[in-house]
Design a protein around this motif. Structure first.
Motif, PDB file in Angstrom:
ATOM      1  N   GLN A  91       0.831  -1.208   0.000  1.00 22.33           N
ATOM      2  CA  GLN A  91       0.000   0.000   0.000  1.00 22.33           C
ATOM      3  C   GLN A  91       0.862   1.253   0.000  1.00 22.33           C
ATOM      4  O   GLN A  91       0.551   2.244  -0.671  1.00 22.33           O
ATOM      5  N   GLU A  92       1.965   1.218   0.742  1.00 27.26           N
ATOM      6  CA  GLU A  92       2.901   2.347   0.753  1.00 27.26           C
ATOM      7  C   GLU A  92       3.513   2.552  -0.634  1.00 27.26           C
ATOM      8  O   GLU A  92       3.675   3.693  -1.085  1.00 27.26           O
ATOM      9  N   ASP A  95       0.780   4.145  -2.781  1.00 26.24           N
ATOM     10  CA  ASP A  95       0.620   5.568  -2.474  1.00 26.24           C
ATOM     11  C   ASP A  95       1.757   6.384  -3.088  1.00 26.24           C
ATOM     12  O   ASP A  95       1.526   7.462  -3.644  1.00 26.24           O
ATOM     13  N   LYS A  96       2.971   5.858  -2.986  1.00 26.54           N
ATOM     14  CA  LYS A  96       4.128   6.550  -3.540  1.00 26.54           C
ATOM     15  C   LYS A  96       4.017   6.664  -5.064  1.00 26.54           C
ATOM     16  O   LYS A  96       4.305   7.713  -5.644  1.00 26.54           O
ATOM     17  N   GLU A  98       1.235   6.612  -6.869  1.00 25.74           N
ATOM     18  CA  GLU A  98       0.154   7.530  -7.209  1.00 25.74           C
ATOM     19  C   GLU A  98       0.587   8.983  -7.046  1.00 25.74           C
ATOM     20  O   GLU A  98       0.244   9.841  -7.867  1.00 25.74           O
ATOM     21  N   GLN A  99       1.352   9.251  -5.985  1.00 28.21           N
ATOM     22  CA  GLN A  99       1.865  10.611  -5.786  1.00 28.21           C
ATOM     23  C   GLN A  99       2.825  10.994  -6.898  1.00 28.21           C
ATOM     24  O   GLN A  99       2.771  12.112  -7.425  1.00 28.21           O
TER      25      GLN A  99
END
Length: 444
Positions: A91-92, A95-96, A98-99
């Motif tokens: 998940q991390e 998120d990275k 997507e950012q």
């Protein structure tokens, strides 16, 4: 920003469009986006698989405990814990990715429509219409005959402003700095008359007036594409992380950020008068003298939110509205279709309106009317729901100046000089309360 669907399905068309817009490193930028998106999707698949495996194992624990197989159940619990940690790590990574993807997409401009001409700068813009018979595609401009009785040499507006005590540029420097003029007496009344005239004309054309804040947060700046501010044009209030608006487009369009509209409500037509603030970094010289380029100025903006299949018709209607204003103001004007290299970062197609300054012997831009396709809407998450199948789709956004005041004022006073003073266009007389600007003006 460009949608991932467009980039992945029409990659070569997107790259060609970016190159037409003179965006350096277009292919590399798009390849980077596709690579990060691929990594994000692979991570998502792995994450989905891990969650499914953890769910299946967790379902075994209760059965094992009922069977008295406590030791085996504890082993399964350890496996589930390992999957949960893997979930967290994946998940991390998601998120990275997507950012990173959002950052990359925000750095890529919109692509032009096919009808936008090739070109690198303003010299390649195409004149599509003018109300000057003498104005040819080669830009030959004859004398404007709004006041044929006046055969004297024309004075530039900064000299006229001083002669008739309409605008005090030096006082503005004293109070604030260069680019912040003070309007006096009939000069101030002319400003107010133009604002009310433009708003009334917009209302007659079906626009709902909005009175928005002139300070916005960073999310609003990102929503319409003013942020990241690559050219340093926005005034930033650092303590509160607010920005002074460069145009009413920003707060008005952001009304529809994170909103799902109903198809029956489109097109939405808003207008707003605001003060506008632009640092105009690096702007200096004779071409920015007087009212030609300011840091604070008044402007009436028209904004539309529309369905994709109707946005080109909306754009046409907005162009006709702006042209109608210039006709009523009795000003010499021309309309230019901007080439790819002279378009703004966010536009798909843009037409500029320019008025001719007889005194300065040059054209002054007074309006840009743009269609952004779904580029802004994708950043804003501005969508609409189809009436029939309830499908949700991105809107198209459009906006235009209708009109920006400084250069309109410059053109009015320069092109309407007579021996008695400056003639006010007939459409403004009811708003001004006078027909001529002369020496009978209030003095500070």
């Amino acid at each position: 920003m460009l949608t991932l669907k467009l980039i992945s399905e029409e990659t070569e068309r997107v790259i060609r469009g970016l190159e037409k817009k003179q965006f350096k490193g277009a292919r590399e930028a798009i390849e980077n986006v596709l690579a990060v998106d691929k990594r994000r999707r692979e991570t998502q698949r792995e994450l989905d698989q891990t969650k499914q495996q953890a769910k299946q194992l967790a379902a075994q624990i209760g059965a094992l405990m009922k069977q008295g197989k406590r030791e085996e159940a504890e082993q399964v619990k350890l496996q589930v814990a390992e999957f949960k940690q893997k979930d967290k790590d994946l998940q991390e990574m998601m998120d990275k990715s997507e950012q990173e993807l959002t950052v990359l997409l925000c750095q890529i401009p919109n692509i032009p429509y096919d009808e936008v001409p090739e070109g690198r700068s303003a010299e390649n813009n195409r004149v599509v219409k003018s109300n000057l018979k003498e104005c040819t595609p080669e830009d030959t401009v004859g004398n404007w005959t709004a006041n044929p009785e006046n055969t004297e040499a024309k004075l530039p507006h900064w000299e006229l402003a001083k002669k008739y005590n309409l605008i005090d540029f030096d006082l503005g420097v004293k109070i604030t700095g260069a680019g912040f003029p003070v309007y006096i007496g009939k000069g101030a009344r002319l400003q107010r008359a133009l604002i009310n005239f433009f708003l009334d004309e917009a209302r007659k054309s079906g626009y709902t007036e909005i009175m928005p804040p002139t300070v916005v947060n960073a999310a609003s700046g990102y929503g319409t594409g003013q942020l990241p501010d690559k050219e340093g044009q926005m005034y930033h209030c650092e303590v509160d992380d607010f920005y002074l608006i460069p145009t009413a487009e920003v707060p008005v369009t952001n009304i529809y950020r994170d909103v799902i509209l109903d198809e029956k409500d489109l097109p939405i037509k808003n207008c707003a008068y605001t003060e506008c603030f632009r640092r105009e970094a690096g702007s200096y010289g004779k071409d920015v003298r007087g009212l030609n380029r300011l840091h604070e100025f008044s402007k009436v903006e028209i904004v539309r939110i529309d369905k994709p299949e109707h946005s080109k018709e909306s754009h046409k209607e907005m162009l006709e509205h702006v042209e109608g204003l210039l006709k009523k103001l009795e000003l010499p004007y021309r309309i230019l279709l901007l080439c790819g290299g002279d378009q703004s970062f966010t536009s798909s197609i843009c037409y500029d309106f320019e008025v001719y300054s007889e005194a300065q012997k040059r054209w002054l831009e007074v309006s840009s009317v743009s269609n952004f396709d779904n580029y802004q809407a994708n950043r804003l998450k501005c969508r609409y729901r189809h009436a029939d199948d309830k499908k949700i789709e991105l809107c198209h956004t459009l906006n235009g100046s209708a009109l920006a005041l400084p250069r309109i004022v410059a053109a009015i006073i320069e092109n309407n000089q007579t021996s008695e003073g400056i003639r006010i266009p007939k459409c403004l007389v009811p708003y001004c309360g006078f027909e001529i600007l002369d020496n009978n003006n209030f003095s500070l």
